[in-house]
Design a protein around this motif. Structure first.
Motif, PDB file in Angstrom:
ATOM      1  N   UNK A  28      33.432  32.584  39.720  1.00  0.00           N
ATOM      2  CA  UNK A  28      34.118  32.624  41.021  1.00  0.00           C
ATOM      3  C   UNK A  28      34.883  33.936  41.109  1.00  0.00           C
ATOM      4  N   UNK A  29      34.263  34.919  41.764  1.00  0.00           N
ATOM      5  CA  UNK A  29      34.820  36.274  41.816  1.00  0.00           C
ATOM      6  C   UNK A  29      35.540  36.509  43.131  1.00  0.00           C
ATOM      7  N   UNK A  37      36.689  42.149  34.353  1.00  0.00           N
ATOM      8  CA  UNK A  37      37.206  41.050  33.538  1.00  0.00           C
ATOM      9  C   UNK A  37      36.814  39.730  34.182  1.00  0.00           C
ATOM     10  N   UNK A  38      36.678  38.708  33.352  1.00  0.00           N
ATOM     11  CA  UNK A  38      36.363  37.361  33.822  1.00  0.00           C
ATOM     12  C   UNK A  38      37.401  36.410  33.250  1.00  0.00           C
ATOM     13  N   UNK A  39      38.187  35.793  34.120  1.00  0.00           N
ATOM     14  CA  UNK A  39      39.110  34.764  33.657  1.00  0.00           C
ATOM     15  C   UNK A  39      38.304  33.513  33.308  1.00  0.00           C
ATOM     16  N   UNK A  40      38.573  32.929  32.144  1.00  0.00           N
ATOM     17  CA  UNK A  40      37.792  31.783  31.667  1.00  0.00           C
ATOM     18  C   UNK A  40      37.897  30.583  32.591  1.00  0.00           C
ATOM     19  N   UNK A  41      39.046  30.406  33.239  1.00  0.00           N
ATOM     20  CA  UNK A  41      39.216  29.252  34.132  1.00  0.00           C
ATOM     21  C   UNK A  41      38.394  29.386  35.411  1.00  0.00           C
ATOM     22  N   UNK A  42      37.894  30.577  35.719  1.00  0.00           N
ATOM     23  CA  UNK A  42      37.082  30.795  36.916  1.00  0.00           C
ATOM     24  C   UNK A  42      35.577  30.722  36.646  1.00  0.00           C
ATOM     25  N   UNK A  43      35.164  30.540  35.405  1.00  0.00           N
ATOM     26  CA  UNK A  43      33.741  30.410  35.098  1.00  0.00           C
ATOM     27  C   UNK A  43      33.291  29.025  35.544  1.00  0.00           C
ATOM     28  N   UNK A  44      32.352  28.999  36.528  1.00  0.00           N
ATOM     29  CA  UNK A  44      31.886  27.734  37.091  1.00  0.00           C
ATOM     30  C   UNK A  44      30.851  27.071  36.183  1.00  0.00           C
ATOM     31  N   UNK A  45      29.839  27.822  35.733  1.00  0.00           N
ATOM     32  CA  UNK A  45      28.798  27.315  34.844  1.00  0.00           C
ATOM     33  C   UNK A  45      28.596  28.330  33.730  1.00  0.00           C
ATOM     34  N   UNK A  70      46.702  34.937  30.499  1.00  0.00           N
ATOM     35  CA  UNK A  70      45.629  33.992  30.739  1.00  0.00           C
ATOM     36  C   UNK A  70      44.398  34.395  29.927  1.00  0.00           C
ATOM     37  N   UNK A  71      43.718  33.441  29.257  1.00  0.00           N
ATOM     38  CA  UNK A  71      42.508  33.774  28.498  1.00  0.00           C
ATOM     39  C   UNK A  71      41.429  34.354  29.411  1.00  0.00           C
ATOM     40  N   UNK A  72      40.818  35.445  28.964  1.00  0.00           N
ATOM     41  CA  UNK A  72      39.809  36.126  29.777  1.00  0.00           C
ATOM     42  C   UNK A  72      38.800  36.825  28.883  1.00  0.00           C
ATOM     43  N   UNK A  73      37.713  37.290  29.513  1.00  0.00           N
ATOM     44  CA  UNK A  73      36.710  38.118  28.852  1.00  0.00           C
ATOM     45  C   UNK A  73      36.808  39.513  29.443  1.00  0.00           C
TER      46      UNK A  73
END
Length: 83
Positions: A28-29, A37-45, A70-73
């Motif tokens: 969910x961008x 960066x990708x926040x882990x809580x926003x990864x849908x699948x 916040x945990x992220x990639x």
């Protein structure tokens, strides 16, 4: 600094490995810029066994980190494609 919005954006994008083309995850961008960066809580699948590593070619496309508490990639430049 402020934490990212929990609910996040509604629009999802597909993230693919640029080396082998396998689908890594749906995210969910927000905004229209590059994916840095990708926040882990926003990864849908999530289609990976180990977060940040491609399941097919085993290339590392992201590093585990904390961004604004916040945990992220943190994405490695040129390792992913977004549609």
């Amino acid at each position: 600094m402020a934490k990212p919005n929990k609910k996040g954006p509604v629009k999802t994008v597909d993230i693919f490995c640029s080396k082998c083309g396998v689908k890594l995850f749906r995210y969910r961008k927000g905004g229209k810029g590059a994916l840095v960066k990708c926040f882990k809580e926003r990864i849908a699948e999530d289609f990976t066994e180990e977060l940040g590593v491609c399941p097919q070619c085993s290339s590392v496309f992201g590093r585990d980190t904390l961004i604004r508490g916040t945990p992220a990639l943190k994405m490695v430049g040129g390792k992913i494609r977004m549609k």
